[in-house]
Design an enzyme around this catalytic site. Structure first.
Site, PDB file in Angstrom:
ATOM      1  N   LEU A   1      63.101 -46.741  -8.978  1.00 46.41           N
ATOM      2  CA  LEU A   1      64.407 -47.376  -9.056  1.00 46.41           C
ATOM      3  C   LEU A   1      64.678 -47.847 -10.470  1.00 46.41           C
ATOM      4  O   LEU A   1      63.787 -48.376 -11.137  1.00 46.41           O
ATOM      5  CB  LEU A   1      64.472 -48.575  -8.108  1.00 46.41           C
ATOM      6  CG  LEU A   1      64.670 -48.271  -6.629  1.00 46.41           C
ATOM      7  CD1 LEU A   1      64.636 -49.562  -5.841  1.00 46.41           C
ATOM      8  CD2 LEU A   1      65.992 -47.558  -6.410  1.00 46.41           C
ATOM      9  N   LYS A   2      65.907 -47.651 -10.926  1.00 48.98           N
ATOM     10  CA  LYS A   2      66.318 -48.160 -12.240  1.00 48.98           C
ATOM     11  C   LYS A   2      66.713 -49.622 -12.064  1.00 48.98           C
ATOM     12  O   LYS A   2      67.809 -49.934 -11.633  1.00 48.98           O
ATOM     13  CB  LYS A   2      67.484 -47.349 -12.800  1.00 48.98           C
ATOM     14  CG  LYS A   2      67.757 -47.634 -14.259  1.00 48.98           C
ATOM     15  CD  LYS A   2      68.838 -46.734 -14.800  1.00 48.98           C
ATOM     16  CE  LYS A   2      68.993 -46.919 -16.302  1.00 48.98           C
ATOM     17  NZ  LYS A   2      69.192 -48.300 -16.704  1.00 48.98           N
ATOM     18  N   GLU A   3      65.774 -50.518 -12.354  1.00 44.23           N
ATOM     19  CA  GLU A   3      66.057 -51.945 -12.206  1.00 44.23           C
ATOM     20  C   GLU A   3      67.069 -52.378 -13.254  1.00 44.23           C
ATOM     21  O   GLU A   3      67.204 -51.762 -14.316  1.00 44.23           O
ATOM     22  CB  GLU A   3      64.762 -52.768 -12.307  1.00 44.23           C
ATOM     23  CG  GLU A   3      63.739 -52.453 -11.223  1.00 44.23           C
ATOM     24  CD  GLU A   3      64.193 -52.833  -9.826  1.00 44.23           C
ATOM     25  OE1 GLU A   3      65.142 -53.627  -9.707  1.00 44.23           O
ATOM     26  OE2 GLU A   3      63.600 -52.338  -8.854  1.00 44.23           O
TER      27      GLU A   3
ATOM     28  N   GLY B   1      70.545 -46.574 -10.099  1.00 48.44           N
ATOM     29  CA  GLY B   1      70.156 -45.180 -10.225  1.00 48.44           C
ATOM     30  C   GLY B   1      68.648 -45.054 -10.201  1.00 48.44           C
ATOM     31  O   GLY B   1      67.927 -45.976  -9.787  1.00 48.44           O
TER      32      GLY B   1
END
Length: 809
Positions: free
Chosen positions: A122-124, A276
């Site tokens: 996951l794009k934190e 994203g």
């Protein structure tokens, strides 16, 4: 089967020493032709350690090059006090790009040059933090490019990240020295995302148990990128108390793409909104090449962009400004009416609860409404005027030919920036001329390169202020990084084939070296369209063109795409014969230097006094450019009396100064960036930058300095246009109050300065504030005034030309 063994490789002192020699070489002056890049260095003192640490940063567009010595985005080095060798003490990821952003992130390239497993994380949504150890076991905690307290210690990303590290270690019963030693022995940097709404709200919420440091990478401290697998990262996170990022694998490109495109429809995964994914895999630079670690990202447009719009609108309302709503207008208007005294994310969630919908539901509804409305003559199909076509290009792409041809076909307006005389207020005069032309034409072509974000921001802002209902369409000549050499060859050949029949460059009169130098400069500075970020998000539509294609082909693409998006603009498509006739007329057009053409202003007066020349092409039936009457240039009267010198100065390359200042602000909290943002939004950043060495008003107090430069000018036959020499300038530190911003500089002994604080004025808050106020502001800063903010720019050096400026010049 994938190899998930923990990688280890020690640093090679010779390799790192050579890297440092090369990076330090760029600090000796401006961007060197023998390196082809520029890297900014900043030196930090580390609390509790005698070892200084250097931070290295390339300009953002440099990371798209093929020949950087390292592509690390976040690189910190020090000299080992025991061995005397340089070491990489902290290393971020190689800069990675969004899908389709560059040639290497197009699905075709990924299919051919990468291999499984494809690890998705996951794009934190927070601030990146690097954690590593110095040779003396001091724990080093950095943000993207900086460390330690900033202008506001409580707001420094690195300091706040360090507090979270201490909290983790305390729970584990381990010391900072133990952690530093473990990182150093493994030769790694821990890469984490600081996600805490109590520190800084972004788009997605992180509070309570969700707040903290999310470990998403463990990188080897090497020039070439090498990193742990997600499995090893999870093990490391659990061992040292980090929060773990969700991850999973996909076995092939097809299943990877299917998953990402399906998730992008809702902008969510596993029941929650996400920004994203980052995809990790092995890649090779060419068939048969060596496999290496490689990342790319897949960012979701919605509902993330809607949430970002709501955040910016909320902040604008709180600060007393007027929010700009270019998308999601109906729902955003309702959101602003709902606004209460909440935090941005709490407000958004409360509003969604009030609406009884999720963000993804709203996006789906809007898509359905748009489909229905377009089927019945929707919003875009209703547009029939107030359209500005803004080229995004470099010299020789053919934009002016296309603009002339569009005028031939439809009688649309065409404003050429090069026809606007004078330098002061030229960007605003360009916008004024476009606004003027929109009163007479439904569509106006804004003919300027617009090849940088700040040019597009100025254009959209200024024209919108004059015509609030304007629709902006980007005519984007796409410049893929891997085709830059071919584009350069094609555009240079095109310009030379035109000879002196080109609005900007007279290739027949100027030297080949001069022409190629000018064109390479534009290519080097080119910043392609990025619809995800401001100002490019302000374009309603983008039409992509190939700069190597002939203008006849590109003209047809522009017309057909405009017809598709805005059918009321073009009721009937032209015939092939129409296209041929229009291109022939455009190619036969011979520009007259500094004359009005297709609604371009002719005056060099200040913008509030500009008089617009009446074009000979008012209607579609009017004569074409090739038949336009030639205007006789005004006779110039030579003044044989030499003008008096107003001042002597070192004139610096504007883009390098701007990039250095902009880069320094990028890593700062929003409150620190406020004045810089204000200067840019109001077009108050100076277009040129110089260091005043001695002004005429300084002559009585510093006669020796004035005489030195006057004698030097005299030795050059007194010609004020003559370059008196070249001067190296170190951009040392920035200072600003609410009125003026300046950079204090350091000069070599060769160039004496009459000012107590040699400086470059960056900009003023409004036209009534004169640049010389920088002197007073810097004096107050030196005296310790608490009303003045500052940032260091140590290590950035540029080379400029020493010249005289005549009075009135």
């Amino acid at each position: 089967m994938a190899d998930y063994s923990t990688p280890f490789k020690p640093q090679d002192p010779d390799e790192v020493n050579k890297l440092m020699e090369l990076l330090n070489h760029t600090q000796a002056g401006k961007r060197k032709s023998d390196t082809g890049f520029f890297c900014k260095k900043k030196t930090y003192k580390v609390e509790g350690s005698p070892i200084p640490v250097d931070s290295w940063k390339f300009l953002d567009h440099e990371y798209k090059k093929k020949a950087l010595p390292t592509f690390a985005r976040g690189l910190f080095t020090c000299k080992n006090p025991t061995t005397g060798d340089w070491e990489i003490v902290s290393r971020g990821y190689d800069k990675f790009f969004n899908i389709d952003e560059v040639q290497k992130t197009k699905w075709g390239w990924i299919e051919d040059n990468t291999k499984a497993p494809y690890e998705l994380t996951l794009k934190e949504n927070g601030c990146i933090i690097f954690i590593s150890g110095l040779p003396d076991d001091t724990l080093l905690v950095c943000s993207k490019h900086s460390l330690g307290p900033g202008s506001e210690p409580d707001k420094s990303h690195a300091v706040f990240g360090e507090k979270w590290v201490d909290r983790q270690l305390e729970k584990l019963g381990k010391s900072r020295a133990e952690f530093a030693r473990a990182l150093r022995e493994a030769n790694v940097t821990a890469v984490a995302e600081l996600c805490d709404d109590a520190f800084e709200e972004h788009i997605l919420p992180y509070e309570g148990d969700r707040a903290g440091l999310y470990l998403h990478g463990v990188n080897l401290r090497l020039p070439k990128f090498a990193t742990y697998s997600t499995l090893e990262v999870k093990k490391f996170a659990q061992e040292w108390g980090f929060k773990v990022i969700d991850s999973f694998d996909k076995p092939d490109v097809r299943s990877l793409r299917d998953f990402l495109e399906e998730a992008a429809e809702t902008g969510s995964w596993d029941g929650k909104d996400v920004e994203g994914f980052v995809i990790r895999c092995k890649a090779r630079d060419r068939p048969g090449g060596e496999w290496h670690d490689w990342f790319f990202k897949y960012k979701f447009e919605e509902p993330y962009l809607m949430y970002r719009l709501w955040r910016e609108c909320t902040k604008s309302m709180i600060s007393g400004g007027e929010p700009k709503i270019r998308k999601h207008k109906a729902i955003t208007t309702r959101y602003l009416k709902y606004m209460e005294n909440h935090g941005i994310i709490k407000l958004r969630n409360a509003f969604l609860e009030h609406m009884g919908q999720k963000g993804s539901d709203i996006i789906k509804e809007e898509a359905e409404e748009d489909t229905e409305s377009e089927g019945a003559g929707g919003r875009t199909s209703q547009i029939k005027d107030n359209v500005v076509l803004a080229s995004i290009a470099t010299l020789g792409c053919g934009k002016t030919t296309v603009a002339h041809a569009l005028h031939e076909l439809f009688g649309w307006g065409h404003v050429q920036n090069d026809n606007i005389q004078g330098k002061r207020g030229k960007p605003r005069a360009f916008a004024d001329a476009i606004s003027h032309a929109l009163r007479k034409h439904p569509v106006v072509f804004a003919d300027r390169n617009n090849h940088q974000f700040r040019e597009r921001e100025q254009l959209i802002k200024d024209v919108s202020n004059l015509n609030r209902k304007t629709t902006f369409v980007a005519i984007h000549y796409v410049h893929p990084e891997d085709l830059m050499h071919e584009i350069e060859n094609a555009t240079v050949a095109r310009v030379f084939s035109r000879g002196d029949n080109h609005q900007t460059i007279q290739a027949a009169s100027q030297s080949k070296q001069s022409v190629e130098g000018i064109m390479k400069g534009f290519l080097h500075r080119f910043q392609g369209l990025d619809h995800e970020r401001a100002p490019d998000s302000g374009f309603s539509t983008a039409i992509n063109l190939n700069p190597q294609a002939d203008s006849r082909e590109n003209l047809e693409i522009v017309v057909s795409e405009l017809k598709r998006h805005y059918p009321n603009l073009i009721p009937e498509l032209p015939t092939p014969e129409d296209y041929d006739r229009a291109i022939t007329a455009a190619l036969n057009y011979a520009p007259s230097r500094r004359t009005a053409s297709h609604d371009a202003p002719q005056s060099s007066q200040p913008k509030d006094k500009v008089e617009y020349a009446v074009s000979s092409m008012e209607t579609p039936s009017a004569v074409g450019p090739s038949e336009a009457p030639k205007r006789q240039p005004k006779q110039s009267v030579q003044n044989h009396k030499r003008k008096q010198v107003d001042y002597f100065g070192i004139f610096l390359p504007a883009q390098e100064v701007y990039d250095a200042v902009n880069s320094a602000f990028e890593a700062q909290p929003e409150r620190i960036r406020e004045f810089w943002k204000e200067l840019n939004e109001n077009d108050r950043v100076q277009k040129t930058f110089h260091v005043t060495l001695c002004h005429n008003s300084n002559k009585p107090k510093h006669p020796g300095i004035w005489k030195k430069y006057a004698d030097l000018l005299g030795s050059k036959d007194g010609d004020p246009s003559t370059i008196l020499g070249r001067g190296e300038v170190e951009l040392h530190s920035m200072a600003w109050d609410k009125r003026v911003m300046a950079v204090k500089v350091l000069l070599s002994d060769e160039w004496e300065c009459a000012n107590e604080a040699p400086h470059v004025t960056i900009g003023t808050a409004n036209p009534s504030i004169k640049p010389f106020e920088s002197n007073k502001m810097l004096e107050e800063w030196s005296g310790g005034s608490s009303e003045i903010f500052s940032l260091e720019l140590q290590g950035v050096k540029v080379e400029g030309e020493v010249k005289s400026v005549p009075r009135g010049g």
